[in-house]
Design a protein around this motif. Structure first.
Motif, PDB file in Angstrom:
ATOM      1  N   GLN A  51       0.915  -1.403  -0.252  1.00 50.85           N
ATOM      2  CA  GLN A  51      -0.149   0.202   0.148  1.00 50.85           C
ATOM      3  C   GLN A  51       1.284   1.552  -0.174  1.00 50.85           C
ATOM      4  OE1 GLN A  51      -2.210  -0.474   3.521  1.00 50.85           O
ATOM      5  NE2 GLN A  51      -2.918  -2.183   2.649  1.00 50.85           N
ATOM      6  N   TYR A  52       0.748   2.309  -0.857  1.00 48.56           N
ATOM      7  CA  TYR A  52       1.458   3.388  -1.077  1.00 48.56           C
ATOM      8  C   TYR A  52       0.018   4.810  -0.050  1.00 48.56           C
ATOM      9  CZ  TYR A  52       3.751   7.292  -2.543  1.00 48.56           C
ATOM     10  OH  TYR A  52       4.274   8.553  -3.039  1.00 48.56           O
ATOM     11  N   ILE A  53      -0.012   5.282   0.404  1.00 51.25           N
ATOM     12  CA  ILE A  53      -0.496   6.311   0.898  1.00 51.25           C
ATOM     13  C   ILE A  53      -0.195   7.770   0.005  1.00 51.25           C
ATOM     14  CG2 ILE A  53      -1.428   8.001   2.531  1.00 51.25           C
ATOM     15  CD1 ILE A  53      -0.648   5.383   4.444  1.00 51.25           C
ATOM     16  N   LEU A  54      -1.032   7.817  -0.419  1.00 49.78           N
ATOM     17  CA  LEU A  54      -0.918   8.990  -1.926  1.00 49.78           C
ATOM     18  C   LEU A  54      -1.417  10.211  -1.256  1.00 49.78           C
ATOM     19  CD1 LEU A  54      -2.667   7.818  -4.495  1.00 49.78           C
ATOM     20  CD2 LEU A  54       0.015   7.969  -4.708  1.00 49.78           C
ATOM     21  N   GLU A  55      -2.376  10.482   0.218  1.00 48.24           N
ATOM     22  CA  GLU A  55      -3.260  11.659   0.765  1.00 48.24           C
ATOM     23  C   GLU A  55      -4.006  11.337   1.973  1.00 48.24           C
ATOM     24  OE1 GLU A  55      -6.397  14.781  -0.189  1.00 48.24           O
ATOM     25  OE2 GLU A  55      -5.594  14.459  -2.035  1.00 48.24           O
ATOM     26  N   THR A  56      -3.407  12.346   2.855  1.00 41.58           N
ATOM     27  CA  THR A  56      -4.179  11.902   4.542  1.00 41.58           C
ATOM     28  C   THR A  56      -4.424  13.297   4.535  1.00 41.58           C
ATOM     29  OG1 THR A  56      -2.522  12.333   6.003  1.00 41.58           O
ATOM     30  CG2 THR A  56      -3.283   9.723   4.889  1.00 41.58           C
ATOM     31  N   ASP A  57      -6.191  13.303   5.432  1.00 39.85           N
ATOM     32  CA  ASP A  57      -7.145  14.455   5.710  1.00 39.85           C
ATOM     33  C   ASP A  57      -7.213  13.913   6.447  1.00 39.85           C
ATOM     34  OD1 ASP A  57      -7.863  17.162   4.973  1.00 39.85           O
ATOM     35  OD2 ASP A  57      -9.700  16.400   5.451  1.00 39.85           O
ATOM     36  N   PHE A  58      -7.543  14.915   7.806  1.00 32.32           N
ATOM     37  CA  PHE A  58      -8.498  14.710   9.075  1.00 32.32           C
ATOM     38  C   PHE A  58      -9.004  15.891   9.681  1.00 32.32           C
ATOM     39  CE2 PHE A  58      -8.297  14.675  13.979  1.00 32.32           C
ATOM     40  CZ  PHE A  58      -9.586  13.358  13.766  1.00 32.32           C
ATOM     41  N   HIS A  59     -10.350  16.151   9.338  1.00 32.28           N
ATOM     42  CA  HIS A  59     -10.704  17.674   9.202  1.00 32.28           C
ATOM     43  C   HIS A  59     -10.241  18.513   8.617  1.00 32.28           C
ATOM     44  CE1 HIS A  59      -9.170  19.112  13.220  1.00 32.28           C
ATOM     45  NE2 HIS A  59      -9.849  17.764  13.829  1.00 32.28           N
ATOM     46  N   GLY A  60     -10.134  18.595   7.385  1.00 35.24           N
ATOM     47  CA  GLY A  60      -9.966  19.600   6.538  1.00 35.24           C
ATOM     48  C   GLY A  60      -8.052  20.148   7.025  1.00 35.24           C
ATOM     49  N   VAL A  61      -7.605  19.232   7.851  1.00 36.19           N
ATOM     50  CA  VAL A  61      -5.652  19.358   8.192  1.00 36.19           C
ATOM     51  C   VAL A  61      -5.102  18.042   7.258  1.00 36.19           C
ATOM     52  CG1 VAL A  61      -3.896  19.308   9.589  1.00 36.19           C
ATOM     53  CG2 VAL A  61      -6.807  20.185  10.085  1.00 36.19           C
ATOM     54  N   GLU A  62      -4.103  18.674   6.148  1.00 38.25           N
ATOM     55  CA  GLU A  62      -3.402  17.374   5.964  1.00 38.25           C
ATOM     56  C   GLU A  62      -2.436  17.111   6.750  1.00 38.25           C
ATOM     57  OE1 GLU A  62      -2.177  18.071   1.551  1.00 38.25           O
ATOM     58  OE2 GLU A  62      -3.967  18.921   0.825  1.00 38.25           O
ATOM     59  N   ILE A  63      -1.983  16.241   6.404  1.00 42.58           N
ATOM     60  CA  ILE A  63      -1.548  15.192   7.371  1.00 42.58           C
ATOM     61  C   ILE A  63      -0.043  14.570   7.270  1.00 42.58           C
ATOM     62  CG2 ILE A  63      -0.798  13.693   9.313  1.00 42.58           C
ATOM     63  CD1 ILE A  63      -3.978  13.314   9.493  1.00 42.58           C
ATOM     64  N   ASP A  64       0.444  15.199   6.960  1.00 45.52           N
ATOM     65  CA  ASP A  64       2.176  14.829   6.054  1.00 45.52           C
ATOM     66  C   ASP A  64       3.430  14.168   6.186  1.00 45.52           C
ATOM     67  OD1 ASP A  64       1.534  16.039   3.593  1.00 45.52           O
ATOM     68  OD2 ASP A  64       2.143  18.355   4.502  1.00 45.52           O
ATOM     69  N   ASP A  65       3.133  14.326   8.246  1.00 51.49           N
ATOM     70  CA  ASP A  65       3.833  13.291   9.138  1.00 51.49           C
ATOM     71  C   ASP A  65       3.575  12.005   9.405  1.00 51.49           C
ATOM     72  OD1 ASP A  65       6.523  12.458  10.797  1.00 51.49           O
ATOM     73  OD2 ASP A  65       5.475  14.296  11.771  1.00 51.49           O
ATOM     74  N   LEU A  66       3.770  11.031   7.646  1.00 56.43           N
ATOM     75  CA  LEU A  66       3.424   9.401   8.547  1.00 56.43           C
ATOM     76  C   LEU A  66       4.758   8.717   8.458  1.00 56.43           C
ATOM     77  CD1 LEU A  66       0.639   8.493   5.160  1.00 56.43           C
ATOM     78  CD2 LEU A  66       1.178   8.644   7.679  1.00 56.43           C
ATOM     79  N   GLN A  67       4.964   7.579   9.358  1.00 57.39           N
ATOM     80  CA  GLN A  67       6.035   7.310   9.798  1.00 57.39           C
ATOM     81  C   GLN A  67       6.459   6.485   8.168  1.00 57.39           C
ATOM     82  OE1 GLN A  67       4.556   3.906  12.343  1.00 57.39           O
ATOM     83  NE2 GLN A  67       5.384   5.098  13.874  1.00 57.39           N
ATOM     84  N   GLU A  68       5.675   5.894   7.486  1.00 59.00           N
ATOM     85  CA  GLU A  68       5.856   5.168   6.096  1.00 59.00           C
ATOM     86  C   GLU A  68       5.028   5.241   5.109  1.00 59.00           C
ATOM     87  OE1 GLU A  68       8.482   3.678   5.143  1.00 59.00           O
ATOM     88  OE2 GLU A  68       8.994   3.209   8.097  1.00 59.00           O
ATOM     89  N   ASP A  69       4.845   5.687   4.122  1.00 56.29           N
ATOM     90  CA  ASP A  69       4.001   5.957   3.131  1.00 56.29           C
ATOM     91  C   ASP A  69       3.940   4.733   2.036  1.00 56.29           C
ATOM     92  OD1 ASP A  69       4.072   8.798   2.957  1.00 56.29           O
ATOM     93  OD2 ASP A  69       5.426   9.121   1.573  1.00 56.29           O
ATOM     94  N   PHE A  70       4.575   3.851   2.822  1.00 54.10           N
ATOM     95  CA  PHE A  70       5.037   2.445   1.625  1.00 54.10           C
ATOM     96  C   PHE A  70       4.724   1.170   3.294  1.00 54.10           C
ATOM     97  CE2 PHE A  70       6.474   2.696  -2.459  1.00 54.10           C
ATOM     98  CZ  PHE A  70       5.961   2.360  -2.858  1.00 54.10           C
ATOM     99  N   THR A  71       3.089   0.808   2.956  1.00 50.75           N
ATOM    100  CA  THR A  71       2.878  -0.230   4.581  1.00 50.75           C
ATOM    101  C   THR A  71       2.732  -1.741   3.768  1.00 50.75           C
ATOM    102  OG1 THR A  71       0.438  -0.022   4.431  1.00 50.75           O
ATOM    103  CG2 THR A  71       2.262   1.940   6.113  1.00 50.75           C
ATOM    104  N   VAL A  72       2.731  -2.773   4.254  1.00 48.45           N
ATOM    105  CA  VAL A  72       2.244  -4.274   3.907  1.00 48.45           C
ATOM    106  C   VAL A  72       1.057  -4.329   4.700  1.00 48.45           C
ATOM    107  CG1 VAL A  72       2.704  -6.436   3.344  1.00 48.45           C
ATOM    108  CG2 VAL A  72       4.266  -4.471   3.158  1.00 48.45           C
ATOM    109  N   GLY A  73       0.042  -4.919   4.117  1.00 52.48           N
ATOM    110  CA  GLY A  73      -1.292  -5.502   4.864  1.00 52.48           C
ATOM    111  C   GLY A  73      -1.245  -6.428   4.016  1.00 52.48           C
TER     112      GLY A  73
END
Length: 197
Positions: free
Chosen positions: A120-142
């Motif tokens: 999984q490659y995360i393109l974008e995250t958004d929490f009630h109008g706030v873009e979140i850029d500080d992810l531990q990993e863009d790539f994860t496995v499930g």
């Protein structure tokens, strides 16, 4: 890290081109889409020190798939997925590219079961109008596993997806630096319709 991302996406695309060029009996290539029902992990608010679980919500996905084999088959996919979780009336939205590689087994007539890892490659995250850029990993496995029905070129499947490891997102909220965080790991049921070409 950028080179790794490019090589994974390039490899996946080359696999699909290979499937379409070497179409043979018991092989397929096509499109898929459907609905997801589930949520992400816990939300922790560093000011109130509260932790909350998400309410489940509906998202969607669209993509392409390849299939090689009949009784036992390999099915790689490239899927654009949008998930949505609710935390106390605040929405957490995730847009990502999923690349599951599934191994399936026909068990009875049109019924098959399958399982496999999903990058999984995360393109974008958004929490009630706030873009979140500080992810531990863009790539994860499930992990994906489920059951499918196939009627010639039409297929329906229901699967369960779960991320393996925590992947927290930290963010600034209301212009205040907070150590608030959300576990972006998905847990969801996925209902798909696929059409082979």
């Amino acid at each position: 890290m950028r080179n790794l991302k490019k090589s994974v996406i390039t490899t996946a695309l080359l696999l699909f081109i290979g499937f379409s060029l070497t179409a043979q009996n018991n092989s397929a290539f096509g499109f898929k889409g459907g609905l997801n029902y589930g949520g992400n992990g816990d939300y922790f608010d560093s000011v109130s020190l509260n932790s909350s679980n998400p309410d489940q919500n509906i998202g969607y996905h669209v993509g392409i798939f390849g299939k090689i084999g009949n009784k036992i088959y390999l099915r790689p996919e490239i899927v654009y997925t949008v998930t949505k979780s609710d935390y106390d009336n605040n929405d957490f939205n995730v847009k990502k590219i999923d690349v599951p590689v599934l191994v399936g087994l026909k068990v009875l007539g049109p019924i098959s079961v399958f399982a496999g890892p999903s990058a999984q490659y995360i393109l974008e995250t958004d929490f009630h109008g706030v873009e979140i850029d500080d992810l531990q990993e863009d790539f994860t496995v499930g992990l994906n596993f489920g059951i499918g029905l196939n009627f010639n070129k039409i297929g329906i499947d229901l699967r369960y997806e779960r991320g393996f490891g925590e992947n927290e997102a930290r963010f600034i909220e209301d212009n205040i630096t907070r150590n608030s965080r959300i576990d972006t790991r998905p847990e969801q049921l996925i209902l798909s319709l696929s059409i082979g070409l």
